[in-house]
Enzyme design. Sequence first.
Site, short mmCIF file in Angstrom:
data_model
loop_
_atom_site.label_atom_id
_atom_site.label_comp_id
_atom_site.label_asym_id
_atom_site.label_seq_id
_atom_site.Cartn_x
_atom_site.Cartn_y
_atom_site.Cartn_z
N VAL A 1 -4.63 7.90 -0.80
CA VAL A 1 -5.14 7.51 0.47
C VAL A 1 -5.79 5.98 0.41
O VAL A 1 -6.70 5.68 -0.48
CB VAL A 1 -6.25 8.67 0.68
N CYS A 2 -5.48 5.31 1.30
CA CYS A 2 -5.87 3.81 1.44
C CYS A 2 -7.38 3.91 1.42
O CYS A 2 -8.12 4.19 2.37
CB CYS A 2 -5.04 3.00 2.51
#
Lengths: 130, 121, 99
Positions: free
Chosen positions: A77-78
């Site tokens: 997940v960024c």
Amino acid sequence: MKFSIVVNEGPYTHQASDSAYHFTKAVLAKGHEVFRVFFYHDGVNNATRLTTPPQDDRNIVSRWSKLAQGSELDMVVCVAAAQRRGIVDEGEAKRNGKDATNLAPGFRISGLGQLIEAGIQADRIVVFGD
Amino acid sequence: MSDIKKFMFVNRKAPYGTIYALESLEVVLIAAAFDQNCSMAFLDDGVYQLKKGHQTKGIEVKGFEKTYGALEDYDIEKLYVDQESLAARGLTAEDLCVPVEVVSRAELGKLMEEQDVLLSF
Amino acid sequence: MLHIINKSPLDRNSLDTVLTTAVGDGAILLIEDGVYAATKGNAYEPKLKAAMAKFKVYALQADLEARGIADRVTDGVTTVDYAGFVDLVANNKTNQSWL
């Protein structure tokens, strides 16, 4: 062959996460390797364990979690997109003084470099979005 | 396999209405930090990203026009802009905030074929 | 090269842009709302048929079925399942999702 998959939209509004999930499953079923699934933009909302859809609907988040568990998927997940949208793991909660965490099992929060690495290391990268 | 790949970031969306233009800039800067061979393509409403004179005070959103000007400091010098998309929007290269290479759609199509990784926003 | 389209051609111009930008000999895969482009009687049908001279056109079966249009797929369009989607990606050196 090594695949990377990018998910740019959140669950339930756009079909992107559903399409990406079915595609990823098919990649694995064909005996290919999935190097990484990267969640970006609103796509980070696929990683909150607090999701509670009605019983007769698919649970998009836990579906990803189960796939990750069964196939040792690296689901990233960024971090910047996650911080903006309140997707938090223990490390992030500590760093930013938050009183809760909500990252679902099988996901990890990391930087955008992981997306570029996914592009470098994989033979193919497919983007799902709006 | 070589660790340097040709990355093209394809921008087809206008700025501010959605976050994609800003995120595209973030990614291209990271890709450059990984020493990848990076280019950006602007077509359709994506050409509006480069229209100079953004004043974002009124919408209380951080403007990012200046970042386009900083791209060459990161060795991202290849900004391709589709001629047809500019013309369809009443724009010319003089309306843009940075020097670009204006190309035809056919040229852009060929450039896409030469890439290793195409990321769209 | 594989071009992936997920928008109806009557709503957005992504398919138009592909047809005017992409080098020929490539493949186009229609997914999600993109599959509407592959239906008989759709105003876009003549354009898609013309494009078939240059591109091989595929549509994702599950998305056609979900939208109730699997029985009116334009002649010449090849339907694929998700496994076929994977093969298309694997068999083309690069792909671009026209978001």
